[in-house]
Design an enzyme around this catalytic site. Structure first.
Site, PDB file in Angstrom:
ATOM      1  N   ASP A 159       0.862  -1.211   0.071  1.00  0.00           N
ATOM      2  CA  ASP A 159      -0.181  -0.016  -0.061  1.00  0.00           C
ATOM      3  C   ASP A 159       0.794   1.250   0.007  1.00  0.00           C
ATOM      4  OD1 ASP A 159      -2.684  -1.496   0.519  1.00  0.00           O
ATOM      5  OD2 ASP A 159      -1.278  -2.141   2.191  1.00  0.00           O
ATOM      6  N   HIS A 187      -4.472  -3.646   6.183  1.00  0.00           N
ATOM      7  CA  HIS A 187      -4.294  -3.612   5.003  1.00  0.00           C
ATOM      8  C   HIS A 187      -5.614  -4.201   4.501  1.00  0.00           C
ATOM      9  CE1 HIS A 187      -2.859  -5.050   1.060  1.00  0.00           C
ATOM     10  NE2 HIS A 187      -3.097  -6.318   1.404  1.00  0.00           N
TER      11      HIS A 187
HETATM   12  N1  LIG Z   1      -0.426  -8.004   2.493  1.00  0.00           N
HETATM   13  C1  LIG Z   1      -0.398  -8.049   1.124  1.00  0.00           C
HETATM   14  O1  LIG Z   1      -0.258  -6.818   0.634  1.00  0.00           O
HETATM   15  C2  LIG Z   1      -0.922  -9.177  -0.030  1.00  0.00           C
HETATM   16  C3  LIG Z   1      -0.717  -8.609  -1.384  1.00  0.00           C
HETATM   17  C4  LIG Z   1      -0.957  -9.761  -2.243  1.00  0.00           C
HETATM   18  C5  LIG Z   1      -1.499 -11.049  -1.810  1.00  0.00           C
HETATM   19  N2  LIG Z   1      -1.559 -11.088  -0.448  1.00  0.00           N
HETATM   20  C6  LIG Z   1      -2.262 -12.581  -0.034  1.00  0.00           C
HETATM   21  O2  LIG Z   1      -1.017 -13.467  -0.014  1.00  0.00           O
HETATM   22  C7  LIG Z   1      -1.467 -14.863  -0.076  1.00  0.00           C
HETATM   23  C8  LIG Z   1      -0.942 -15.640  -1.142  1.00  0.00           C
HETATM   24  O3  LIG Z   1      -1.605 -15.024  -2.402  1.00  0.00           O
HETATM   25  P1  LIG Z   1      -0.972 -15.825  -3.603  1.00  0.00           P
HETATM   26  O4  LIG Z   1      -1.440 -15.013  -4.908  1.00  0.00           O
HETATM   27  O5  LIG Z   1       0.539 -16.249  -4.049  1.00  0.00           O
HETATM   28  O6  LIG Z   1      -1.716 -17.133  -3.840  1.00  0.00           O
HETATM   29  P2  LIG Z   1      -1.768 -18.668  -4.566  1.00  0.00           P
HETATM   30  O7  LIG Z   1      -2.947 -19.154  -4.181  1.00  0.00           O
HETATM   31  O8  LIG Z   1      -1.191 -18.367  -5.735  1.00  0.00           O
HETATM   32  O9  LIG Z   1      -0.668 -19.223  -3.589  1.00  0.00           O
HETATM   33  C9  LIG Z   1      -0.887 -19.490  -2.233  1.00  0.00           C
HETATM   34  C10 LIG Z   1      -0.135 -20.911  -1.994  1.00  0.00           C
HETATM   35  O10 LIG Z   1      -0.166 -21.129  -0.722  1.00  0.00           O
HETATM   36  C11 LIG Z   1      -0.189 -22.558  -0.469  1.00  0.00           C
HETATM   37  N3  LIG Z   1      -0.757 -22.805   0.928  1.00  0.00           N
HETATM   38  C12 LIG Z   1      -2.094 -22.860   1.036  1.00  0.00           C
HETATM   39  N4  LIG Z   1      -2.345 -23.454   2.512  1.00  0.00           N
HETATM   40  C13 LIG Z   1      -0.793 -23.614   2.880  1.00  0.00           C
HETATM   41  C14 LIG Z   1      -0.335 -23.847   4.093  1.00  0.00           C
HETATM   42  N5  LIG Z   1      -0.985 -24.269   5.300  1.00  0.00           N
HETATM   43  N6  LIG Z   1       1.131 -24.039   4.344  1.00  0.00           N
HETATM   44  C15 LIG Z   1       1.904 -23.604   3.212  1.00  0.00           C
HETATM   45  N7  LIG Z   1       1.446 -23.336   2.064  1.00  0.00           N
HETATM   46  C16 LIG Z   1       0.009 -23.051   1.845  1.00  0.00           C
HETATM   47  C17 LIG Z   1      -1.156 -22.941  -1.588  1.00  0.00           C
HETATM   48  O11 LIG Z   1      -0.959 -24.243  -1.887  1.00  0.00           O
HETATM   49  C18 LIG Z   1      -0.532 -22.147  -2.796  1.00  0.00           C
HETATM   50  O12 LIG Z   1       0.516 -22.760  -3.640  1.00  0.00           O
HETATM   51  C19 LIG Z   1      -3.056 -14.544  -0.161  1.00  0.00           C
HETATM   52  O13 LIG Z   1      -3.892 -14.500   1.114  1.00  0.00           O
HETATM   53  C20 LIG Z   1      -3.270 -13.145  -0.645  1.00  0.00           C
HETATM   54  O14 LIG Z   1      -4.490 -12.644  -0.358  1.00  0.00           O
HETATM   55  C21 LIG Z   1      -1.377 -10.204   0.412  1.00  0.00           C
HETATM   56  O1  LIG Z   2      -6.061  -7.325  -2.667  1.00  0.00           O
HETATM   57  C1  LIG Z   2      -5.879  -8.527  -2.616  1.00  0.00           C
HETATM   58  O2  LIG Z   2      -6.671  -9.370  -2.039  1.00  0.00           O
HETATM   59  C2  LIG Z   2      -4.407  -8.932  -2.718  1.00  0.00           C
HETATM   60  C3  LIG Z   2      -3.570  -7.992  -1.777  1.00  0.00           C
HETATM   61  O3  LIG Z   2      -3.812  -7.775  -0.594  1.00  0.00           O
HETATM   62  C4  LIG Z   2      -3.491  -6.571  -2.579  1.00  0.00           C
HETATM   63  O4  LIG Z   2      -3.360  -5.563  -2.041  1.00  0.00           O
HETATM   64  O5  LIG Z   2      -3.027  -6.515  -3.808  1.00  0.00           O
END
Ligand SMILES: NC(=O)c1ccc[n+]([C@@H]2O[C@H](COP(=O)([O-])OP(=O)(O)OC[C@H]3O[C@@H](n4cnc5c(N)ncnc54)[C@H](O)[C@@H]3O)[C@@H](O)[C@H]2O)c1
Ligand SMILES: O=C(O)C[C@H](O)C(=O)O
Length: 332
Positions: A159, A187
């Site tokens: 952000d 967030h």
């Molecule tokens: N804070 C932020 O700014 C921010 C930004 C982007 C995404 N995110 C979050 O990050 C997370 C991951 O996003 P992504 O796009 O990589 O998702 P994705 O689905 O592409 O990948 C997630 C991975 O986590 C694995 N997984 C699920 N449960 C698990 C566990 N118990 N232990 C280990 N691995 C596990 C899945 O098998 C998968 O490979 C989501 O919750 C998303 O909302 C946060």
């Molecule tokens: O928005 C989402 O769910 C993914 C991530 O937290 C983001 O801010 O891009």
């Protein structure tokens, strides 16, 4: 070369993991002279995919990567680690808020908190990326009571980067010439991106961002909502949530912990609220922090007007509700 650092990345077979393993392996976080041993965790059904990621890491021939351990066992993944990127969890789909993920994701962070407690170094620095990130970080810390709670933080750096990029575009200056943009709160779409304390270099002079933009309606309106809703806009466009920018922000966040902040700069991260700025204690609230010797301190004494306090309180209220829901889910 220095001693290798053991770094865990969870969800390593996922979208963010795919960018993050490369960035960490290339020296972007711990420096080009610090070798890393990558501990990559994912769930059992993803082990074939994770094996493919490992092949690619090998094929990158990254000088910093000393070893790679790929596993579905948290005991192996967290053994003696000094740094953890907790990404593995479900991402939201179009039309969802991040807190809609709470029921599905928070238990992962309960289990991983307990595993960190058992296997990680007590000095481990844990960055929670998986959503809802602030509340997941709170729960993770709760189940790892012997690890100092200051070692846990939640990612709002994406952000911050988004807000900084918007200001730089508006002023037509490089993104590196904008500093001290703050993200307050969760967030989520209640976060408060605040440029009241930010400065920019315009025509060789350091000026306040507010004075440089001279558009109160934009800064209190479109600017805030576009940062609050940027994650949803990326999902609407890509049909997948942000990944490259999330991995970059995770690297920025962990590098700030490792290197510290430079004089006069602060960064935003979700940390344990100590009640600063009249906000509630006991939630992971995103504050502006300075960092020295891997320890953060909340920047104190920033003047807060009524508009800002109202925005900050709204996000705090949401975090208190999320905390109560998360505790109920974990105690179920
Ligand atoms: N804070 C932020 O700014 C921010 C930004 C982007 C995404 N995110 C979050 O990050 C997370 C991951 O996003 P992504 O796009 O990589 O998702 P994705 O689905 O592409 O990948 C997630 C991975 O986590 C694995 N997984 C699920 N449960 C698990 C566990 N118990 N232990 C280990 N691995 C596990 C899945 O098998 C998968 O490979 C989501 O919750 C998303 O909302 C946060
Ligand atoms: O928005 C989402 O769910 C993914 C991530 O937290 C983001 O801010 O891009």
């Amino acid at each position: 070369m220095a001693e290798p650092i053991r770094v865990c990345i969870t969800g390593a077979a996922g979208q963010i993991g795919y960018s993050l393993v490369y960035m960490v392996g290339s020296g972007a976080v711990f420096g080009p002279d610090t070798p890393v041993i990558l501990h990559l965790l994912d769930i059992k059904p993803m082990m074939t995919v994770l094996n493919g990621v490992c092949m690619e890491i090998s094929d990158c021939a990254l000088p910093c990567v000393r070893d790679v351990i790929a596993t579905d066992d948290p005991a192996v993944a967290f053994k003696d680690i000094e740094s953890a990127f907790l990404v593995g969890s479900m991402p939201r789909k179009e039309g969802m808020e991040r807190k809609d993920l709470l029921a599905a994701n928070v238990k992962i962070f309960k289990v991983q908190g307990a595993a960190l407690e058992q296997y990680a170094k007590k000095s481990v620095k844990v960055l929670v990326v998986g959503n809802p990130a602030n509340t997941n970080a709170l729960i993770c810390a709760k189940y790892a009571p012997s690890i100092p709670r200051e070692n846990f933080s939640a990612m709002t750096r994406l952000d911050q980067n988004r807000a900084q990029a918007q200001i730089s575009a508006k002023l037509g200056i490089p993104v590196t010439d904008v500093k001290n943009v703050i993200i307050w709160g969760n967030h989520s779409s209640t976060q408060f991106p605040d440029v009241r304390h930010a400065s920019a270099i315009v025509n060789g002079q350091t000026v306040s961002v507010y004075d440089a933009i001279k558009d109160d309606a934009f800064l209190k309106g479109e600017f805030i909502t576009s940062v609050q809703k940027r994650g949803a806009a990326v999902i609407a466009a890509r049909k997948l949530s942000s990944a490259m920018s999330a991995a970059k922000a995770a690297c920025d966040h962990m590098r700030s912990i490792w290197e510290g902040t430079s004089e006069g700069h602060f960064v935003s991260m979700g940390v344990f609220s100590d009640g600063s700025y009249n906000l509630p204690e006991g939630v992971m609230y995103s504050f502006p922090v300075t960092i020295k010797d891997k320890k953060w301190s909340i920047v104190q004494g920033l003047p807060i007007d009524d508009f800002a306090q109202e925005m900050m309180d709204k996000s705090a209220k949401e975090l208190c509700e999320e905390r109560d829901d998360a505790i109920a889910v974990c105690e179920d």
